[in-house]
Design a protein around this motif. Structure first.
Motif, short mmCIF file in Angstrom:
data_model
loop_
_atom_site.label_atom_id
_atom_site.label_comp_id
_atom_site.label_asym_id
_atom_site.label_seq_id
_atom_site.Cartn_x
_atom_site.Cartn_y
_atom_site.Cartn_z
N UNK A 63 9.27 -15.70 22.02
CA UNK A 63 8.11 -16.35 21.42
C UNK A 63 8.51 -17.72 20.90
N UNK A 79 18.35 -18.11 28.74
CA UNK A 79 17.30 -18.56 27.86
C UNK A 79 16.07 -17.69 28.14
N UNK A 81 12.38 -17.61 28.00
CA UNK A 81 11.38 -18.67 27.80
C UNK A 81 10.05 -18.14 27.30
N UNK A 82 9.78 -16.87 27.51
CA UNK A 82 8.48 -16.34 27.10
C UNK A 82 8.58 -14.84 26.92
N UNK A 85 8.97 -13.14 30.12
CA UNK A 85 10.34 -13.11 30.62
C UNK A 85 11.14 -12.03 29.90
#
Lengths: 521, 358
Positions: A63, A79, A81-82, A85
C-alpha cells in the motif's frame, strides 16, 4: 507456550525487512526497522498506536512504498508495488478497518477481493465451508450493512483464507471473538503455521501473544526496539517494552457498600428494525451507583439493539422498561436522557460518536451542548465550547495538534479518549460505554480503564458492553452475558470464571438464566 | 509510468478553493475550442461573453438583477444539500411562490397600500414553502425520493402557472394575451438605482445570504443540518431528528425560492407570464455547488452564472451565436467542477506499472 515448536534457525526467512524507513510530512513513521519472519512462524508485531505498525504493514502489503531499506521475499530482494502484487506473492492481509462495500452481500464482497471472475454459487459454498472450518460462521447472502463489527471482520478473515496465503498479516483479529472462538482460531492459526504459512500477528492482547506467537518484534515511536521470544516474557515486561515506561495496572477498590439502583431495566423487549438484527427479549437488569456492570457477549447478539434502546436512539414500548433514578425514561429521546445525566459512548467512534469531518470543538458541542449550556440566546457559544474541548484534551491526554483539527485526523485511541472524556466531563449519573478500548493501544486503554473505575468510585453507575473479557475482568464489579438477545443474570466478577462466561456467550444457558433473572427481579 | 489516484489522508482545504477556479479555466478552454469550431474568433467571443455585457453601469446592474434569483434559490438549496436533502425543484418552488405571491395582486389589484408588497413577499415565501413541503411530506412519510418528487413538481407548477395566465388570471384588458394585469406601483419591488432595473429583491438576497451564514455557523439548527449531512448516525446519537431537518431544509429552500419568484414577477418581469424564469431554479443548483455550499461562495458563483445569461444574449446579438451557448456553458461548469472535485479527496501520483519487480 510455543507448542508448535520454534521453527529451525537454518531456514531462509520467508520475509525479511532491513532498515525500512518511511517518512510522512512531519513524522518519521518507520525509522530503520528490521523484521524477519520464518516459514511457519507466528510472529507478533507489538507496539502502541502510532508506533509505526500500520505503516510497516502497509509497506509489506504494497500500500505504501518505503523511502529506504530492503525487502526480501524468500531471500530475493524485491519491491511490492501494490496490494495486488502482494496478493500474487501470497501475502494476505486482514485490516483493522474493514474495506467492505456496505450495500453488497458477503459473497459479492469476497468476490471483489479475489482475482478473476467467480462463480458466485460455488464461491458461496466455499465461503460456508471455509468459515465453518475455522469457526467463523457467515451467511453468504446477507448484506454487509446489516452485519455487526464482529461479523464484518469474519468476512475479511475468510476472504484471506480463501486465497491460501503464504504470509498472513492479521491486525487484532480476535478482538471480536469469544474465548472459545479465539481458542479455535488459534488452533487454526497453529495448523496454518504447521502447514508452513507465516503469520504476522498484530495485537495488543499480550496474553494472546504469549500463548500463540513464536517471536515478537517490538516497535516504539517508529523505531525497532527488540525482537524477543514472548513465551519467555511476562505480559508486564512485554507491555513495558512496548510503551517504554513502567505500567500501572488499574486500581480497583472493592466497593463495600453499593449505592442505590440507578438504572433499572424491566422486561425490555425490542423488535429490531434490521431484518438480520436480533430481537431483544425480556431483558432485566439493575445497575447501582458506584458499580461497573460489564455486559459480555459476541458481536451480533443484540448489543446494537440494546445500546440503541439505552441511548434513546430507539424508544421502547413502555416508558417503564427503562428507569433512571426511578424515573421512567423508555420513551425519552437522547437529549432528554442526557438532561437526566445519562452519558453514552457508542461503539463506532467515527460517524456515530463523532463527526469525522468536523473539528474537535464542534464534536465537543455535539453531545454536550445541553448539559454544558453551550448555547447562549440560541447561538453557539464558540469560546466556551472551545474551552470545554481543550479541557477534554488536557484532562484525558488526547494527543492532537489542537482542537481545530478534525476528529477524523485523530488516531483511534486518541479519538476514543476524546469521546470518553467528553461524556465523563458532563458529570453523568449513569454512563453507558460500548467497547471502550476496541482497537486502542495499551497506554490509552489503561487510561480509559482507570477513568471508568474512578468515575464509578465517585458514585456514578457504569454499564460497559464489551467483547474483550480481559477488559471486563479488569474493570467490572458485576458481569452479565448477552446472547441471542437475552441477558443472563448478573454475577459478581469474583464468583465467575472465564469458562462459565464463555458458555453463556454461546447461548447455552440463555433461557434458564433469564427465568432466574425474572424471579430475582 | 502509470497515473495513480490515491486517497488523501485528510481532505485538502486548498483544493476546495482551487477546484472551482480550475473548473472555470477548463470551461473557458473548452468553450474557446467550441467557438473556434463554430467559426467565431474565440477571443472575440469570450470578450462578448464576459466583458461586453458588464462594461457599463446598466450592464453591471443587470448582472445583479439576474444574480438575485440565482442567489436566493442557491442559498436555500445549499442548506438542503448540506443535510443530504437533494431538493432539485427550486424552479417549481420559485414558480409556485410567484403564483401565490402574484395571486395576491391579481385579487387585490385595486388596493393601493404599502402593505401590499410585503404581503405578496410573505405569500410568495409561503407558496414556495408549500411546494417544498410536499417532497418533505412524501420523503418523511413514505420515504419517497425527494430528487424525483421535487423535480416532478416543477412541471406541475409550470403547467399550473400556464393554466392560470391562459384562463382565470388573464388580463381582461390584455387583448387575450396569456398574461396577468401589469403589477401596480404598490405591488412592485422598489427600484434602487434610477434608470436601471436594480430592485429591492437584491437586498432580500443579501439578507438571505447573511442570515443563512449566521444560521449555519452559529445556531443549533445550522449545526444539526451539518451533522445530519456529514454523519446521520452521529446526528441520531446527539438526539437530532433527521425528519425535522428534512422538513426544515425543504421548507427553508422552498421559501427562499418562493421569494425569488415574487421578486421576479414583482420586479423585472412586472406581471405573471407563462414563463417567468429562464431556469434560475436549475442553474441555482450549479451556483450552490460552484459556491461550495457556502454563503460567500454562492454570491460569487451567482454573479458568474448571471454573467453567462447576459453573455449568452450579447453573443447572440453581436456574433449570431445561438442562445443555447448559455446552457452549454453552465453545463460545462458543473461537469468540470464535479470532475475536479475528485482532487479534494484524492491526489494523482505517477507510479511504475503495478507489478512485482525484482
Amino acid at each position: 507456550m510455543g507448542d508448535g515448536g520454534t521453527p529451525h534457525g537454518a531456514l531462509k526467512p520467508r520475509l525479511e525487512l532491513r532498515g525500512i524507513t518511511k517518512a510522512f510530512p512531519g513524522v518519521l513513521a518507520n525509522d530503520k526497522i528490521d523484521l524477519k519472519i520464518l516459514p511457519g512462524e507466528i510472529h507478533a508485531l507489538l507496539g502502541e498506536n502510532g508506533a509505526g505498525k500500520s505503516t510497516l504493514v502497509k509497506i509489506i502489503y504494497g500500500v505504501l512504498e518505503a523511502d529506504e531499506g530492503d525487502l526480501l521475499w524468500n531471500g530475493v530482494p524485491l519491491r511490492i508495488a501494490s496490494p495486488h502484487a502482494a496478493r500474487k506473492l501470497g501475502i494476505g492481509m486482514i485490516f483493522q478497518h474493514f474495506s467492505l462495500f456496505e450495500a453488497m452481500t458477503v459473497t459479492e464482497n469476497i468476490a471483489l477481493g479475489l482475482p478473476g471472475r467467480q462463480n458466485m454459487a460455488e464461491l458461496a459454498r466455499r465461503i460456508v465451508e471455509v468459515s465453518n472450518n475455522y469457526g467463523l460462521p457467515l451467511e453468504p447472502h446477507r448484506h454487509v450493512h446489516t452485519l455487526s463489527v464482529g461479523e464484518k471482520q469474519r468476512i475479511e478473515i475468510v476472504r484471506c483464507l480463501l486465497q491460501n496465503p503464504k504470509l498472513l498479516i492479521m491486525d487484532e483479529p480476535t478482538s471480536v471473538l469469544t474465548p472459545q472462538e479465539a481458542d479455535k482460531m488459534f488452533e487454526t492459526l497453529r495448523r496454518l503455521a504447521d502447514e508452513g504459512v507465516s503469520i504476522l500477528y498484530i495485537s495488543h492482547k499480550l496474553d494472546e501473544i504469549k500463548a500463540l506467537c513464536h517471536k515478537a518484534t517490538i516497535l516504539r515511536g517508529g523505531k525497532y526496539i527488540t525482537e524477543c521470544d514472548p513465551t519467555q516474557e511476562t505480559s508486564k515486561s512485554l507491555a513495558e517494552m512496548m510503551i517504554g515506561t513502567n505500567l500501572v495496572a488499574p486500581e480497583h477498590v472493592e466497593n463495600a457498600t453499593r449505592g442505590e439502583v440507578r438504572l433499572k431495566i424491566r422486561d425490555l423487549s425490542m423488535e429490531t428494525s434490521d431484518q438480520f438484527g436480533v430481537n431483544l427479549s425480556q431483558i432485566n437488569l439493575d445497575v447501582r451507583a458506584g458499580e461497573v456492570m460489564g455486559i459480555a457477549g459476541v458481536a451480533g447478539n443484540g448489543q446494537v439493539e440494546f445500546l440503541e434502546a439505552l441511548s434513546g436512539e430507539v424508544l421502547s414500548q413502555d416508558p417503564a422498561n427503562i428507569q433512571l433514578d426511578g424515573k421512567p425514561i423508555g420513551k425519552l429521546g437522547p437529549v432528554e436522557r442526557r438532561n437526566l445525566r445519562l452519558a453514552f459512548v457508542p461503539e463506532d467512534r467515527l460517524g456515530h460518536g463523532s463527526v469525522p469531518e468536523m473539528d474537535l470543538v464542534d464534536n465537543a458541542f455535539l453531545s454536550a451542548y445541553s448539559q454544558k449550556k453551550l448555547l447562549k440566546a440560541g447561538f453557539i457559544d464558540r469560546s466556551t465550547t472551545t474551552a470545554f474541548a481543550e479541557e477534554i484534551v488536557q484532562k484525558f491526554d488526547v494527543r492532537t495538534a489542537g482542537v481545530s483539527h478534525t476528529a477524523g485526523s485523530l488516531s483511534g485511541g486518541n479519538l476514543q479518549k476524546f469521546i470518553v472524556g467528553r461524556e465523563m466531563l458532563q458529570d453523568p449519573r449513569l454512563i453507558i460505554i460500548a467497547h471502550p478500548t476496541w482497537g486502542v493501544d495499551a497506554g490509552a486503554a489503561a487510561a480509559i480503564h482507570q477513568a471508568i473505575i474512578d468515575l464509578a468510585e465517585n458514585g456514578a453507575a457504569v454499564l460497559v458492553v464489551s467483547q474483550d473479557l480481559d477488559e471486563l475482568f479488569a474493570i467490572s464489579d458485576q458481569i452479565a452475558v448477552i446472547a441471542e438477545g437475552r441477558l443472563s443474570v448478573n454475577r459478581n466478577i469474583r464468583e465467575i470464571t472465564i469458562e462459565e462466561i464463555g458458555l453463556l456467550m454461546g447461548g447455552t444457558h440463555g433461557a434458564g438464566e433469564r427465568k432466574e433473572v425474572s424471579s430475582v427481579a | 509510468m502509470l497515473l495513480k489516484i490515491e486517497k488523501r489522508p485528510e481532505p485538502s482545504r486548498k483544493m476546495v478553493y482551487v477546484t472551482p477556479v480550475l473548473a472555470l479555466l477548463l470551461t473557458v478552454v473548452t468553450s474557446m475550442a467550441l467557438f473556434e469550431f463554430l467559426g467565431v474568433n474565440p477571443v472575440e467571443a469570450l470578450r462578448n461573453f464576459f466583458i461586453v455585457p458588464i462594461n457599463n453601469k446598466y450592464g453591471a446592474t443587470e448582472l445583479l438583477v439576474k444574480a438575485t434569483p440565482l442567489i436566493l434559490c442557491a442559498i436555500g438549496l445549499s442548506v438542503g444539500f448540506r443535510a443530504n436533502v437533494w431538493n432539485i425543484g427550486a424552479e417549481g418552488q420559485l414558480t409556485f411562490g410567484a403564483i401565490v405571491g402574484g395571486g395576491v395582486f391579481v385579487y387585490f389589484h385595486d388596493v393601493d397600500s404599502v402593505f401590499l408588497l410585503p404581503i405578496m413577499i410573505a405569500m410568495g415565501a409561503l407558496g414556495g414553502a408549500i411546494w417544498g413541503g410536499i417532497p418533505a411530506f412524501l420523503k418523511t412519510r413514505f420515504n419517497a425520493n425527494e430528487i424525483l418528487t421535487s423535480l416532478m413538481l416543477v412541471y406541475v407548477a409550470l403547467l399550473l402557472l400556464s393554466f392560470l395566465v391562459h384562463g382565470p388570471w388573464r388580463d381582461p384588458d390584455g387583448f387575450n394575451f396569456p398574461e396577468s394585469r401589469v403589477f401596480s406601483d404598490s405591488a412592485t419591488m422598489p427600484v434602487l438605482l434610477e434608470g436601471t432595473r436594480l430592485h429591492f429583491g437584491t437586498i432580500l438576497a443579501l439578507l438571505a445570504v447573511f442570515g443563512t451564514w449566521i444560521m449555519l455557523a452559529k445556531t443549533l439548527v445550522g449545526f444539526q443540518v451539518k451533522v445530519i449531512g456529514a454523519a446521520p448516525k452521529a446526528g441520531a446519537y446527539a438526539g437530532f431528528s433527521q425528519k425535522k431537518i428534512i422538513w426544515f431544509s425543504l421548507l427553508f429552500g422552498g421559501a427562499l425560492a418562493g421569494i425569488a419568484g415574487v421578486s421576479e414577477v414583482a420586479g423585472p418581469v412586472g406581471q405573471l407570464l407563462p414563463s417567468i424564469s429562464p431556469g434560475y431554479g436549475f442553474t441555482a443548483i450549479i451556483v450552490a455547488f460552484l459556491g461550495r455550499l457556502h454563503p460567500a461562495g454562492i454570491i460569487f458563483a451567482g454573479l458568474l452564472m448571471a454573467l453567462t445569461y447576459l453573455g449568452g444574449e450579447t453573443a447572440q446579438i453581436n456574433l449570431g451565436l445561438p442562445v443555447a451557448v448559455t446552457g452549454v456553458f453552465q453545463g460545462m461548469v458543473l461537469f468540470y467542477l464535479l470532475a475536479c472535485d475528485v482532487l479534494v479527496n484524492y491526489r494523482f501520483r505517477f507510479n511504475k506499472i503495478g507489478k512485482v519487480t525484482s
